[in-house]
Design a protein around this motif. Structure first.
Motif, PDB file in Angstrom:
ATOM      1  N   CYS A 181       0.833  -1.207   0.000  1.00 63.76           N
ATOM      2  CA  CYS A 181       0.000   0.000   0.000  1.00 63.76           C
ATOM      3  C   CYS A 181       0.865   1.253   0.000  1.00 63.76           C
ATOM      4  CB  CYS A 181      -0.937   0.013   1.205  1.00 63.76           C
ATOM      5  SG  CYS A 181      -2.276  -1.166   1.106  1.00 63.76           S
ATOM      6  N   ILE A 182       1.922   1.245   0.792  1.00 61.63           N
ATOM      7  CA  ILE A 182       2.824   2.398   0.857  1.00 61.63           C
ATOM      8  C   ILE A 182       3.479   2.625  -0.503  1.00 61.63           C
ATOM      9  CG2 ILE A 182       5.000   3.242   1.841  1.00 61.63           C
ATOM     10  CD1 ILE A 182       4.165   1.823   4.472  1.00 61.63           C
ATOM     11  N   LEU A 183       3.948   1.536  -1.137  1.00 65.81           N
ATOM     12  CA  LEU A 183       4.607   1.663  -2.431  1.00 65.81           C
ATOM     13  C   LEU A 183       3.638   2.144  -3.507  1.00 65.81           C
ATOM     14  CD1 LEU A 183       6.849  -1.530  -2.392  1.00 65.81           C
ATOM     15  CD2 LEU A 183       7.585   0.836  -2.154  1.00 65.81           C
ATOM     16  N   LYS A 184       2.399   1.651  -3.474  1.00 67.49           N
ATOM     17  CA  LYS A 184       1.397   2.084  -4.447  1.00 67.49           C
ATOM     18  C   LYS A 184       1.079   3.563  -4.278  1.00 67.49           C
ATOM     19  CE  LYS A 184      -0.933  -2.323  -5.211  1.00 67.49           C
ATOM     20  NZ  LYS A 184      -2.160  -3.091  -5.005  1.00 67.49           N
ATOM     21  N   ALA A 185       0.965   4.006  -3.033  1.00 67.77           N
ATOM     22  CA  ALA A 185       0.678   5.417  -2.764  1.00 67.77           C
ATOM     23  C   ALA A 185       1.825   6.296  -3.260  1.00 67.77           C
ATOM     24  CB  ALA A 185       0.445   5.632  -1.276  1.00 67.77           C
ATOM     25  N   GLU A 186       3.059   5.865  -3.037  1.00 70.76           N
ATOM     26  CA  GLU A 186       4.219   6.624  -3.503  1.00 70.76           C
ATOM     27  C   GLU A 186       4.239   6.689  -5.035  1.00 70.76           C
ATOM     28  OE1 GLU A 186       6.649   8.299  -1.844  1.00 70.76           O
ATOM     29  OE2 GLU A 186       5.579   7.911   0.013  1.00 70.76           O
ATOM     30  N   ALA A 187       3.930   5.568  -5.689  1.00 75.72           N
ATOM     31  CA  ALA A 187       3.915   5.540  -7.147  1.00 75.72           C
ATOM     32  C   ALA A 187       2.824   6.457  -7.691  1.00 75.72           C
ATOM     33  CB  ALA A 187       3.704   4.121  -7.645  1.00 75.72           C
ATOM     34  N   GLU A 188       1.670   6.449  -7.056  1.00 73.54           N
ATOM     35  CA  GLU A 188       0.564   7.311  -7.472  1.00 73.54           C
ATOM     36  C   GLU A 188       0.938   8.780  -7.305  1.00 73.54           C
ATOM     37  OE1 GLU A 188      -3.042   7.982  -9.198  1.00 73.54           O
ATOM     38  OE2 GLU A 188      -2.149   6.017  -8.839  1.00 73.54           O
ATOM     39  N   LYS A 189       1.608   9.092  -6.200  1.00 73.60           N
ATOM     40  CA  LYS A 189       2.027  10.472  -5.941  1.00 73.60           C
ATOM     41  C   LYS A 189       3.013  10.939  -7.015  1.00 73.60           C
ATOM     42  CE  LYS A 189       2.837  11.626  -1.631  1.00 73.60           C
ATOM     43  NZ  LYS A 189       3.534  11.779  -0.339  1.00 73.60           N
ATOM     44  N   LYS A 190       3.969  10.071  -7.369  1.00 73.97           N
ATOM     45  CA  LYS A 190       4.937  10.418  -8.406  1.00 73.97           C
ATOM     46  C   LYS A 190       4.248  10.597  -9.750  1.00 73.97           C
ATOM     47  CE  LYS A 190       9.043   8.294  -6.430  1.00 73.97           C
ATOM     48  NZ  LYS A 190      10.056   7.246  -6.599  1.00 73.97           N
ATOM     49  N   LYS A 191       3.271   9.747 -10.024  1.00 70.59           N
ATOM     50  CA  LYS A 191       2.537   9.811 -11.282  1.00 70.59           C
ATOM     51  C   LYS A 191       1.789  11.143 -11.391  1.00 70.59           C
ATOM     52  CE  LYS A 191      -0.734   6.951 -13.867  1.00 70.59           C
ATOM     53  NZ  LYS A 191      -1.598   5.776 -13.781  1.00 70.59           N
ATOM     54  N   ILE A 192       1.138  11.548 -10.317  1.00 68.92           N
ATOM     55  CA  ILE A 192       0.401  12.813 -10.293  1.00 68.92           C
ATOM     56  C   ILE A 192       1.364  13.984 -10.452  1.00 68.92           C
ATOM     57  CG2 ILE A 192      -0.956  14.338  -8.816  1.00 68.92           C
ATOM     58  CD1 ILE A 192      -2.300  11.799  -7.695  1.00 68.92           C
ATOM     59  N   GLN A 193       2.493  13.927  -9.750  1.00 68.67           N
ATOM     60  CA  GLN A 193       3.484  15.009  -9.835  1.00 68.67           C
ATOM     61  C   GLN A 193       4.039  15.130 -11.249  1.00 68.67           C
ATOM     62  OE1 GLN A 193       6.317  14.051  -6.803  1.00 68.67           O
ATOM     63  NE2 GLN A 193       5.146  15.036  -5.170  1.00 68.67           N
ATOM     64  N   SER A 194       4.267  14.005 -11.906  1.00 68.58           N
ATOM     65  CA  SER A 194       4.806  14.064 -13.266  1.00 68.58           C
ATOM     66  C   SER A 194       3.765  14.629 -14.228  1.00 68.58           C
ATOM     67  CB  SER A 194       5.282  12.693 -13.727  1.00 68.58           C
ATOM     68  OG  SER A 194       4.193  11.816 -13.885  1.00 68.58           O
ATOM     69  N   LYS A 195       2.483  14.307 -14.008  1.00 69.34           N
ATOM     70  CA  LYS A 195       1.425  14.874 -14.847  1.00 69.34           C
ATOM     71  C   LYS A 195       1.344  16.376 -14.643  1.00 69.34           C
ATOM     72  CE  LYS A 195      -1.733  10.989 -15.377  1.00 69.34           C
ATOM     73  NZ  LYS A 195      -3.070  10.467 -15.071  1.00 69.34           N
ATOM     74  N   ASP A 196       1.417  16.824 -13.391  1.00 68.76           N
ATOM     75  CA  ASP A 196       1.393  18.254 -13.087  1.00 68.76           C
ATOM     76  C   ASP A 196       2.583  18.963 -13.727  1.00 68.76           C
ATOM     77  OD1 ASP A 196      -0.929  17.984 -11.655  1.00 68.76           O
ATOM     78  OD2 ASP A 196       0.054  17.964  -9.702  1.00 68.76           O
ATOM     79  N   PHE A 197       3.740  18.355 -13.684  1.00 70.73           N
ATOM     80  CA  PHE A 197       4.941  18.950 -14.261  1.00 70.73           C
ATOM     81  C   PHE A 197       4.793  19.089 -15.774  1.00 70.73           C
ATOM     82  CE2 PHE A 197       9.163  18.487 -16.190  1.00 70.73           C
ATOM     83  CZ  PHE A 197       9.754  19.629 -15.684  1.00 70.73           C
ATOM     84  N   LYS A 198       4.265  18.038 -16.416  1.00 68.11           N
ATOM     85  CA  LYS A 198       4.077  18.087 -17.861  1.00 68.11           C
ATOM     86  C   LYS A 198       3.055  19.160 -18.239  1.00 68.11           C
ATOM     87  CE  LYS A 198       5.233  13.264 -18.714  1.00 68.11           C
ATOM     88  NZ  LYS A 198       4.700  11.945 -19.079  1.00 68.11           N
ATOM     89  N   ALA A 199       1.983  19.257 -17.454  1.00 73.53           N
ATOM     90  CA  ALA A 199       0.947  20.252 -17.750  1.00 73.53           C
ATOM     91  C   ALA A 199       1.474  21.673 -17.587  1.00 73.53           C
ATOM     92  CB  ALA A 199      -0.250  20.022 -16.833  1.00 73.53           C
ATOM     93  N   THR A 200       2.258  21.921 -16.568  1.00 72.15           N
ATOM     94  CA  THR A 200       2.774  23.271 -16.338  1.00 72.15           C
ATOM     95  C   THR A 200       3.866  23.619 -17.345  1.00 72.15           C
ATOM     96  OG1 THR A 200       4.310  22.437 -14.677  1.00 72.15           O
ATOM     97  CG2 THR A 200       2.228  23.355 -13.891  1.00 72.15           C
ATOM     98  N   SER A 201       4.648  22.636 -17.767  1.00 76.26           N
ATOM     99  CA  SER A 201       5.722  22.926 -18.717  1.00 76.26           C
ATOM    100  C   SER A 201       5.166  23.215 -20.117  1.00 76.26           C
ATOM    101  CB  SER A 201       6.721  21.774 -18.770  1.00 76.26           C
ATOM    102  OG  SER A 201       6.092  20.608 -19.233  1.00 76.26           O
TER     103      SER A 201
END
Length: 59
Positions: A36-56
């Motif tokens: 569960c911890i690893l899945k949450a971390e992966a989801e957080k990274k996925k969201i952050q990368s989407k946000d980064f792509k959208a802002t760039s």
């Protein structure tokens, strides 16, 4: 990153079957929590990368 839990120590080889089953149950709980911890971390990274792509792309 959140800290993963360590697996409990194994019982001695001569320990009772009940002790082994109890250990196996605890191991399964720890593995589920770590997953569960690893899945949450992966989801957080996925969201952050989407946000980064959208802002760039906006710039």
């Amino acid at each position: 990153m959140a800290k993963l839990k360590k697996l409990p120590k194994r019982p001695k080889q001569s320990a009772s079957l009940e002790a082994w089953k109890k250990w196996e149950g605890k191991c399964n709980e720890v593995k589920k929590m770590n997953d569960c911890i690893l899945k949450a971390e992966a989801e957080k990274k996925k969201i952050q990368s989407k946000d980064f792509k959208a802002t760039s792309k906006k710039k």
